[in-house]
Design a protein around this motif. Structure first.
Motif, PDB file in Angstrom:
ATOM      1  N   ILE A   1       0.820  -1.097  -0.039  1.00  0.00           N
ATOM      2  CA  ILE A   1       0.084  -0.080  -0.029  1.00  0.00           C
ATOM      3  C   ILE A   1       0.687   1.124   0.057  1.00  0.00           C
ATOM      4  O   ILE A   1       1.632   1.457   0.797  1.00  0.00           O
ATOM      5  N   GLY A   2       0.617   2.038  -0.839  1.00  0.00           N
ATOM      6  CA  GLY A   2       1.560   3.221  -1.273  1.00  0.00           C
ATOM      7  C   GLY A   2       3.040   2.993  -1.577  1.00  0.00           C
ATOM      8  O   GLY A   2       3.939   2.917  -1.285  1.00  0.00           O
ATOM      9  N   CYS A   3       2.818   2.211  -2.886  1.00  0.00           N
ATOM     10  CA  CYS A   3       4.163   1.456  -3.419  1.00  0.00           C
ATOM     11  C   CYS A   3       5.241   2.816  -3.774  1.00  0.00           C
ATOM     12  O   CYS A   3       6.260   2.281  -4.242  1.00  0.00           O
ATOM     13  N   GLY A   4       4.648   3.985  -4.265  1.00  0.00           N
ATOM     14  CA  GLY A   4       5.527   5.057  -4.724  1.00  0.00           C
ATOM     15  C   GLY A   4       6.525   4.205  -5.924  1.00  0.00           C
ATOM     16  O   GLY A   4       6.006   4.007  -6.846  1.00  0.00           O
TER      17      GLY A   4
ATOM     18  N   ILE B   1       2.255  -1.211   4.653  1.00  0.00           N
ATOM     19  CA  ILE B   1       1.520   0.104   4.454  1.00  0.00           C
ATOM     20  C   ILE B   1       2.673   1.179   4.645  1.00  0.00           C
ATOM     21  O   ILE B   1       3.466   1.390   5.445  1.00  0.00           O
ATOM     22  N   GLY B   2       2.888   1.696   3.537  1.00  0.00           N
ATOM     23  CA  GLY B   2       4.041   2.670   3.400  1.00  0.00           C
ATOM     24  C   GLY B   2       3.463   4.077   3.288  1.00  0.00           C
ATOM     25  O   GLY B   2       4.173   5.157   3.355  1.00  0.00           O
ATOM     26  N   GLY B   3       2.174   4.303   3.451  1.00  0.00           N
ATOM     27  CA  GLY B   3       1.487   5.638   3.387  1.00  0.00           C
ATOM     28  C   GLY B   3       0.002   5.418   3.588  1.00  0.00           C
ATOM     29  O   GLY B   3      -0.550   4.569   3.411  1.00  0.00           O
ATOM     30  N   THR B   4      -0.624   6.290   4.521  1.00  0.00           N
ATOM     31  CA  THR B   4      -1.764   6.173   4.954  1.00  0.00           C
ATOM     32  C   THR B   4      -2.804   7.508   4.440  1.00  0.00           C
ATOM     33  O   THR B   4      -3.924   7.654   4.671  1.00  0.00           O
TER      34      THR B   4
END
Length: 195
Positions: A47-50, A114-117
């Motif tokens: 999540i939040g793969c950038g 989870i890399g970003g919420t």
């Protein structure tokens, strides 16, 4: 093959990058991968793969289905480019959209990163947990104090077991005209737990 090793921590310079899309740096990425306790055959959601650096590592380590989600189209394009570069595009599903909208449509998996919420930490953690198989691992990273606070509360209020919180501060060397100095990077908090 660009990365012919079993160890995580692909060198940052091997990834295609752009100024406006974040990358999880190799040292932090290595710790994240270790906290996931990966093995071949495990399925994953990033999540939040950038830039796709974690997605690439997940695909290389598991050789199984990996779902990469990001709400930024530039991140999606860069992730696809990096997955192709490392020869693991076939193992992944790249999804442009908000995690809150995408997660309910995905199957359950063995690990979630989870890399970003985007400020919706509690909801994203709960949705991620709903997509995690029993015994699966959840890892969440943050550099923002607000996200750290909300992540701690969300994880403590969840059914996760063995919750671990690690703060990592990395300094990397840089050559100067008079020698070598250490340049600090942002501290990162890494939360992990088992469902």
């Amino acid at each position: 093959m660009l990365w012919n090793y079993k160890t995580p921590g692909i060198l940052d310079e091997l990834f295609d990058r752009t100024e406006n899309v974040p990358i999880t740096k190799e040292d932090i990425r290595s710790i994240i991968i270790s906290k996931l306790r990966l093995k071949e055959g495990l399925t994953a959601i990033d999540i939040g793969c950038g830039s796709g650096s974690i997605t690439v590592e997940l695909a290389l380590q598991t050789r199984a289905k990996v779902y990469a989600i990001d709400s930024d189209i530039d991140a999606i394009n860069l992730t696809e480019k990096n997955l192709l570069k490392f020869g693991v595009l076939k193992d992944t599903v790249i999804i442009h959209g908000k995690a809150q909208d995408v997660l309910p449509t995905l199957p359950t998996v063995d690990v979630v990163v989870i890399g970003g919420t985007t400020g919706d930490t509690d909801r994203i953690v709960n949705l991620a947990l709903s997509k995690l198989n029993k015994g699966g691992r959840l890892v969440l990273t943050s550099i923002l104090i607000e996200t750290i606070y909300n992540a701690l509360k969300a994880m403590q209020d969840s059914s996760l077991q063995d919750i671990d919180i690690t703060q990592v501060t990395i300094a990397k060397s840089k050559k100067t005209s008079s020698g070598t100095m250490m340049i600090s990077r942002n501290p990162v908090i890494i939360f992990s737990g088992t469902k």
